[in-house]
Design an enzyme around this catalytic site. Structure first.
Site, mmCIF file in Angstrom:
data_model
loop_
_atom_site.group_PDB
_atom_site.id
_atom_site.type_symbol
_atom_site.label_atom_id
_atom_site.label_comp_id
_atom_site.label_asym_id
_atom_site.label_seq_id
_atom_site.Cartn_x
_atom_site.Cartn_y
_atom_site.Cartn_z
ATOM 1 C CD GLU A 27 -62.166 74.150 42.028
ATOM 2 O OE1 GLU A 27 -62.324 73.889 43.101
ATOM 3 O OE2 GLU A 27 -62.421 75.138 41.054
ATOM 4 C CE LYS A 88 -64.571 77.777 49.618
ATOM 5 N NZ LYS A 88 -65.703 78.479 49.386
ATOM 6 C CB VAL A 108 -59.260 78.830 42.213
ATOM 7 C CG1 VAL A 108 -57.961 79.585 41.307
ATOM 8 C CG2 VAL A 108 -60.468 78.290 41.208
ATOM 9 C CG ASP A 140 -66.399 87.548 50.228
ATOM 10 O OD1 ASP A 140 -65.384 86.956 49.838
ATOM 11 O OD2 ASP A 140 -67.541 86.856 50.561
ATOM 12 C CB SER A 142 -61.972 84.951 45.885
ATOM 13 O OG SER A 142 -61.359 83.445 45.875
ATOM 14 C CB ALA A 143 -57.503 83.655 49.072
ATOM 15 C CG ASP A 144 -60.115 81.761 43.801
ATOM 16 O OD1 ASP A 144 -59.530 80.950 44.885
ATOM 17 O OD2 ASP A 144 -61.260 81.278 43.305
ATOM 18 C CE LYS A 161 -67.008 82.284 43.567
ATOM 19 N NZ LYS A 161 -66.980 81.869 44.698
HETATM 20 N N1 PSU Z 1 -66.593 78.209 41.068
HETATM 21 C C1 PSU Z 1 -67.535 77.161 40.839
HETATM 22 N N2 PSU Z 1 -67.835 76.350 41.737
HETATM 23 C C2 PSU Z 1 -66.798 76.215 42.871
HETATM 24 C C3 PSU Z 1 -65.898 77.239 43.094
HETATM 25 C C4 PSU Z 1 -65.874 78.336 41.918
HETATM 26 O O1 PSU Z 1 -68.192 77.200 39.825
HETATM 27 O O2 PSU Z 1 -66.908 75.283 43.655
HETATM 28 C C5 PSU Z 1 -64.931 77.403 44.101
HETATM 29 C C6 PSU Z 1 -63.579 77.359 43.452
HETATM 30 O O3 PSU Z 1 -62.882 76.205 44.049
HETATM 31 C C7 PSU Z 1 -62.972 78.703 44.112
HETATM 32 C C8 PSU Z 1 -63.651 78.778 45.313
HETATM 33 O O4 PSU Z 1 -61.612 78.655 44.112
HETATM 34 O O5 PSU Z 1 -64.999 78.470 44.876
HETATM 35 C C9 PSU Z 1 -63.923 80.295 45.783
HETATM 36 O O6 PSU Z 1 -64.472 80.444 47.060
HETATM 37 P P1 PSU Z 1 -64.228 81.736 47.806
HETATM 38 O O7 PSU Z 1 -65.194 82.721 47.088
HETATM 39 O O8 PSU Z 1 -64.706 81.519 49.111
HETATM 40 O O9 PSU Z 1 -62.827 82.190 47.859
HETATM 41 MN MN MN Z 2 -65.335 84.771 50.069
#
Ligand code: PSU
Ligand code: MN
Length: 312
Positions: A27, A88, A108, A140, A142-144, A161
């Protein structure tokens, strides 16, 4: 494998896929938004080198001027790491970015979707997105998680995370039928920490075992979802847990003060950690990503061998 006007697979990656070699998708949000300028470009090379050292071909994914690129050249990595206006892009954003000719890094979620479209089965990242603390109020999540629920890729990560609600994220993964494998551990890693305090449902002892899981899922037809392979930092390399807990608490408080929400939460929090930890969070972040890339390469080589009949 597809190739089309807006979908460009680099020659090296296309050749590796055609030859049945191991390929690891990477990614790019972690590069453009997760690591500081000044470090990200060097780390991009180190991640790709870790994949090559494991005998696989790296395929860093991004959208440049409206073209999806699977496998980036050094110049393209420069743009992604050093340009100011890199967006992003999660999976919902991809069609928009392509249609409007924009440039962005993939999360991701979007990397998994594009890797699958390109025929890549293994993917390395740092930490997955998941269920945020307080998600019952903010929604909130994540779409992951949603993409992993519908995309047959194996993702190597150091857990999710550390700012997230880990037990809630593991519950979501169970509901979404995404198996979580601990690599030589029974504990789910906590990103900067070796152990998040939660356990994993399954443990594998080798890359070959992880590849065998993904392969078995494909011939059983239970591979509509992806697989999470959770690879912890060794305890000697984790961030000091006391420093870690202090960082998370002060980071979340700072974000609340600044009123940051949505897709800006992760980049801002990581920036806060990197600024406030005297380099510790960055050191651990880089080490865990490199370790994940190396393990993903081993898994990709094993899985490619299984699919091409070179292993029984
Ligand atoms: N974990 C990290 N660094 C990052 C991310 C995750 O240590 O930069 C990024 C990844 O690309 C993950 C995204 O898919 O954050 C998730 O963001 P969100 O929570 O907004 O979906
Ligand atoms: Mn989010």
């Amino acid at each position: 494998m597809v190739s089309g006007p807006a979908f460009v697979v680099s020659a090296l990656v296309a050749e590796a896929l055609a030859d049945g070699c191991g390929v690891v998708a990477l990614e790019s949000t972690i590069l453009a938004h997760g690591l500081p300028r000044g470090d990200n470009r060097r780390v991009a090379d180190e991640i790709e080198d870790a994949v090559r050292a494991g005998g696989a071909v790296p395929a860093t994914v991004a959208v440049l001027d409206g073209l999806v690129r699977i496998g980036l050249s050094p110049d393209e990595l420069d743009r992604l790491c050093l340009q100011d206006d890199v967006l992003k892009l999660s999976s919902r954003d991809l069609g928009v970015a392509v249609a409007l000719g924009r440039t962005g890094a993939t999360t991701v979620a979007s990397t998994a979707a594009l890797a699958h479209r390109a025929g890549i089965r293994v993917f390395a990242t740092g930490g997955l997105g998941g269920v945020h603390r307080g998600a019952a109020e903010t929604f909130d999540i994540s779409a992951d998680l949603g993409v992993l629920a519908t995309t047959p890729v194996l993702v190597v990560c150091a857990g999710v995370k550390s700012i997230l609600d880990v037990p809630a994220t593991l519950e979501r993964l169970e509901t979404l039928s995404v198996p979580v494998l601990g690599y030589r551990t029974d504990q789910f890693p906590g990103f900067y920490l070796t152990d998040s305090g939660s356990t994993v449902p399954w443990r594998v002892e080798s890359a070959a075992e992880a590849a065998a899981v993904a392969y078995a899922r494909s011939f059983l037809g239970t591979d509509s979802a992806g697989v999470v392979l959770a690879n912890p930092l060794p305890e000697a390399r984790q961030v000091d847990p006391v420093l870690h807990d202090r960082l998370v608490a002060s980071g979340l408080a700072e974000l609340a003060r600044e009123g940051v929400s949505g897709k800006d939460v992760t980049p801002r929090l990581l920036e806060f950690f990197h600024e406030s930890s005297g380099g510790e969070s960055l050191r651990a972040n880089v080490e865990l990503v490199l370790s994940n890339a190396a393990l993903a390469a081993e898994v990709a080589v094993e899985l490619a061998a299984l699919h091409s009949g070179r292993r029984a």
